[in-house]
Scaffold this motif. Structure first.
Motif, short mmCIF file in Angstrom:
data_model
loop_
_atom_site.label_atom_id
_atom_site.label_comp_id
_atom_site.label_asym_id
_atom_site.label_seq_id
_atom_site.Cartn_x
_atom_site.Cartn_y
_atom_site.Cartn_z
N HIS A 4 0.87 -1.20 0.00
CA HIS A 4 0.00 0.00 0.00
C HIS A 4 0.90 1.24 0.00
O HIS A 4 1.66 1.48 0.94
CB HIS A 4 -0.88 -0.05 1.25
N LEU A 23 1.59 8.55 -10.37
CA LEU A 23 0.62 7.45 -10.21
C LEU A 23 0.76 6.45 -11.36
O LEU A 23 0.77 5.24 -11.15
CB LEU A 23 -0.80 8.02 -10.18
N THR A 36 1.99 2.81 -10.19
CA THR A 36 1.00 1.72 -10.23
C THR A 36 1.61 0.51 -10.92
O THR A 36 1.50 -0.63 -10.43
CB THR A 36 -0.28 2.18 -10.95
N LYS A 37 2.32 0.75 -12.01
CA LYS A 37 2.97 -0.35 -12.72
C LYS A 37 4.05 -0.97 -11.84
O LYS A 37 4.17 -2.20 -11.77
CB LYS A 37 3.55 0.15 -14.04
N GLN A 49 2.47 -3.00 -8.98
CA GLN A 49 1.87 -4.26 -9.47
C GLN A 49 2.97 -5.27 -9.82
O GLN A 49 2.86 -6.45 -9.49
CB GLN A 49 0.95 -3.99 -10.66
N THR A 75 -4.94 -3.22 -8.77
CA THR A 75 -4.80 -2.28 -7.66
C THR A 75 -6.11 -1.51 -7.53
O THR A 75 -6.82 -1.33 -8.52
CB THR A 75 -3.68 -1.24 -7.92
N ILE A 82 -7.16 2.29 -6.61
CA ILE A 82 -6.51 3.60 -6.53
C ILE A 82 -7.55 4.59 -6.03
O ILE A 82 -8.67 4.62 -6.56
CB ILE A 82 -5.99 4.00 -7.92
N ILE A 112 -2.41 3.85 -3.48
CA ILE A 112 -2.34 2.71 -4.41
C ILE A 112 -2.37 1.46 -3.53
O ILE A 112 -1.45 1.23 -2.71
CB ILE A 112 -1.04 2.69 -5.24
N PRO A 126 -2.56 -2.57 -3.58
CA PRO A 126 -2.53 -3.80 -4.38
C PRO A 126 -3.70 -4.71 -4.02
O PRO A 126 -4.09 -4.78 -2.85
CB PRO A 126 -1.20 -4.45 -3.97
#
Ligand code: 5GP
Ligand code: ZN
Length: 143
Positions: A39, A66, A70-71, A74, A82, A84, A103, A105
């Protein structure tokens, strides 16, 4: 910098955190009380309480971070999903009054819900109200 703000203090290195990303405008670090492993919170370094106060430049920088993180989250946590979110203002349940993106997961069978779970019921909105709401939002778009 707001002395009493924990995220300002983290941004100034006056409080410890597990930083995952930093540049001149943005900092990202692990949530201390995570809702899931990995997180991450992303903040603008300049103190603002919510999106309404955010500059266009910081908005771009935040979303770009972001997009990158995010990538990374993940891939790092080995998941394709995820959630968001932003608790944007006190009525949304925001606890730390320094804007931050979550973010979180998501994993198969993690017991969590979708973003829609923030409300227990949906209002019924008729066509006329839909038109009024559309107008009200469009009239208030600013640069
Ligand atoms: P909010 O409810 O304001 O959207 O979320 C605030 C988040 O900040 C929560 O998920 C909480 O766990 C996290 N948090 C609160 N205090 C600290 C702290 O001192 N350090 C870090 N890294 N996270 C914190
Ligand atoms: Zn702050």
């Amino acid at each position: 910098m707001v002395e009493s703000c924990i995220f300002c203090r983290i941004a100034q290195d006056n409080l410890p955190s597990h930083k995952v990303y930093e540049d001149d405008k943005i900092l990202a670090f692990l949530d201390k009380y995570p809702l899931a492993r990995g997180h991450v919170l992303i903040i603008p370094k300049a103190h603002v309480s919510n999106i309404d106060e955010l500059s266009g430049e910081d908005a771009q920088a935040l979303f770009h971070t972001l997009f990158k993180l995010t990538k990374a989250v993940q891939r790092g946590l080995k998941t394709g999903s995820t959630t968001i979110g932003i608790n944007n203002g006190p009525d949304s349940g925001q606890e730390v009054p320094h804007l931050h993106l979550h973010i979180i997961p998501r994993f198969p069978g993690d017991g969590g819900g979708p973003v829609h779970a923030v409300m227990r019921q949906r209002p019924s909105v008729n066509d006329e109200e839909m038109l009024q709401i559309t107008k009200a939002v469009k009239e208030n778009i600013s640069a």
